[in-house]
Design an enzyme around this catalytic site. Structure first.
Site, PDB file in Angstrom:
ATOM      1  N   CYS A 338       0.823  -1.212   0.000  1.00 45.21           N
ATOM      2  CA  CYS A 338       0.000   0.000   0.000  1.00 45.21           C
ATOM      3  C   CYS A 338       0.857   1.262   0.000  1.00 45.21           C
ATOM      4  CB  CYS A 338      -0.921   0.002   1.219  1.00 45.21           C
ATOM      5  SG  CYS A 338      -2.218  -1.232   1.115  1.00 45.21           S
ATOM      6  N   ASP A 339       2.155   1.120  -0.194  1.00 45.94           N
ATOM      7  CA  ASP A 339       3.029   2.287  -0.213  1.00 45.94           C
ATOM      8  C   ASP A 339       3.099   2.838  -1.632  1.00 45.94           C
ATOM      9  OD1 ASP A 339       5.251   4.061  -0.262  1.00 45.94           O
ATOM     10  OD2 ASP A 339       5.995   3.101   1.561  1.00 45.94           O
TER      11      ASP A 339
END
Lengths: 390, 390
Positions: A338-339
């Site tokens: 999710c980065d």
């Protein structure tokens, strides 16, 4: 699976495919896995050894510290360059002689220097007064080499100014080491990671030779030149073959540093990168908008699970899929986390089959160096890169 | 140790020091260690809870998945946003109800969707056709929200285009989800990490509200708005206090999304960053050259052992030493590894005491988020960041 990629690439080592590819093709993996072939490591060691002449090979353990890799290199007679206490311990456990392991990090914890000295390590790197003081306090009388800064690097991933010192500082440090009771034996430098052609070493060697000569003139009896790493791996752009590359570098060294007693070379990437392949999987193929030029392809491995060297798109890995016979199209390649910075290639999109879809296997070639240890412990809950050594 | 830093910073939470600082001051650590104070996590949860009104808090587990942090938040009634199977498993093990855990990663392995559905997870994120197909195949009838892309982000670390889709794609995906037998309940977006003032949300909320209205006009009965994260932590620049910040954001949401049944918020950094401090140590202070303007200060922690968010110098941590009463001077700050990109702050040097030297302790403040899990398994032989929860 068509192995057309190897056939298309003229500078690919001849020894490659077969055993490694056969192993991978016959198995399924439930998470991203690096498969390392020890025979390819050995073949590369022998190829570099053949070119490096009288130079000692100190394998840069940080490139891939898999226990079996270290054990094979010990068997082959390699020496080692260690960055930390843990790397030294690993080499000694696998049978390396302490006299063949150098503590090459210029940033060392005082207690680790004392521990290493106690283990019989006698050669340390330094580039600052305070580091020499730590070595003198914790390894009295040890041999030290001073790391020089390279002002202009030819490598694909040039080093920052983080390591090394300039000429005047280096000359002063030789004197200071002597004053502290240490044995200042020579210099080291690093030409820059992934220096693709041997000829690219020339300007750096000229720069270093001038400092070497100044040190001799100042009365220092230098005996050791550590030429560091920079030995390349194949990432899509042509590189010199390992034996010829190494031989040319050593010939340039001998011409510029006459009568130097000991030459050290520290291949890391150039020793192990081509011995490894990562087996990964496509997680998702998508388009953000009808106006977007490129697809996004998301893999189950990203910058935080082994492919850290894609930062700035510096190292361009080669991808291979079972659909490579289909029409190809550009895509932006990203990791599964999710980065938002976990994007592998965006500025220069990657060509992949337009038919690629979720669940497809992707092989990432020549990923034996600087992958497994760069993997995070559990970012986003993803496990670290698995390593299988054959 | 003088704690003048907290006193100097007007927007620092009032609850801070004492217990955490006392614990750290009384102990020695032989490697870099993150110390997390659960009472500070709880205080921040309550502060956000007080401002968020009727919105559900789904803590973004990826910010810090320490088991005790999850357990405390379960006790407090928090819901959770999970990025992976492992994060879901963690929440459920600590007592979270499956109905309160969303699978918020838009990039999911098909088998993980099936596993989550089997565990009772019913809410999934998606931003692409293929992801909806995977969800429909493996979690038939599940609720999904579509992640929208934010075209202009006000955050200190704006997100790339990695996540989300545009308006037309989103409207099409709502239809497609319905056609696949899924239950499309609404939208999510992310304003951008570390959005320091609540007022900065306004343009993004306007943009999202227009798409929401278009979906309603198209006949979709939306019931859920997930406003994502973006809640800030204090890194040296003023931020709004948590309750006021949250209340202002929710007021802006209510004004733009009338009658929305469920609002979700996903604080991660804003929940845990200020509850943690890293205890580190100076390894070396040096100068490369007499001509260099700045010292180099090397710590025993770097980008590959916990401080990954210093990439691009995006997040500026606050440092504190026992010598902070001495004259201060600028320095370039770097990690201990042999990697030349392992430099924390160089473009904007950091002020540290000129008397600083090897062996000195350095506290790195407000490091409870995105540190421990970003740590590599053993890069250069260095151990991962240790975590102690009090």
């Amino acid at each position: 699976m068509t192995l057309h990629f190897a056939a298309d690439a003229p500078s690919f080592p001849v020894v490659r495919p077969s055993r490694l590819d056969g192993f991978v093709a016959d198995r399924s993996f439930d998470k991203p896995t690096l498969v390392m072939d020890l025979d390819l490591v050995e073949a590369q060691y022998r190829a570099l050894r053949a070119g490096l002449g009288r130079a000692d090979i100190h394998y840069a353990v940080k490139a891939n510290p898999a226990r079996q890799v270290i054990a094979r290199l010990v068997d082959l007679g390699s020496h080692f360059d260690a960055a930390s206490k843990a790397e030294i311990a690993l080499c000694l456990e696998e049978g390396a002689d302490p006299s063949e392991v150098s503590f090459g990090n210029t940033i060392k914890r005082a207690s680790d220097i004392a521990w290493a000295w106690d283990q019989g390590i006698t050669l340390f790197a330094a580039d600052a007064e305070e580091e020499l003081e730590k070595i003198a306090d914790n390894a009295p009388g040890a041999s030290v080499y001073i790391r020089l800064i390279v002002e202009v690097s030819p490598g694909d991933w040039p080093l920052t100014r983080k390591f090394g010192c300039d000429r005047d500082t280096a000359l002063r440090l030789l004197d200071y080491a002597k004053a502290l009771g240490l044995n200042p034996v020579g210099f080291s430098f690093h030409v820059g990671s992934q220096t693709r052609q041997a000829a690219m070493w020339a300007p750096t060697l000229d720069e270093m030779a001038a400092i070497w000569a100044a040190a001799i003139d100042a009365g220092h009896a230098l005996s050791l030149l550590n030429i560091g790493g920079g030995f390349p791996a194949f990432y899509g752009e042509e590189i010199d073959a390992p034996t010829a590359y190494a031989a040319q570098v050593i010939a340039m060294v001998e011409a510029r540093f006459p009568n130097v007693a000991t030459i050290m070379a520290e291949p890391g990437r150039g020793m192990v990168a081509e011995a490894g392949v990562i087996v990964a999987e496509v997680m998702l193929v998508s388009r953000k908008s009808d106006r977007d030029m490129h697809r996004w392809v998301y893999l189950d491995i990203g910058r935080f699970s082994g492919l850290a060297e894609t930062e700035g798109e510096a190292i361009r890995y080669q991808f291979q899929t079972a659909r490579d016979g289909d029409p190809m199209g550009p895509c932006i390649l990203a990791g599964p986390s999710c980065d938002s910075v976990d994007v592998l290639y965006e500025k220069r999109p990657v060509l992949l089959p337009v038919s690629l879809k979720s669940g497809d296997r992707v092989l990432i070639r020549n990923t034996g160096a600087y992958t497994s240890t760069y993997s995070t412990v559990c970012f986003n809950g993803f496990p670290p890169l698995d390593v299988v050594v054959i």
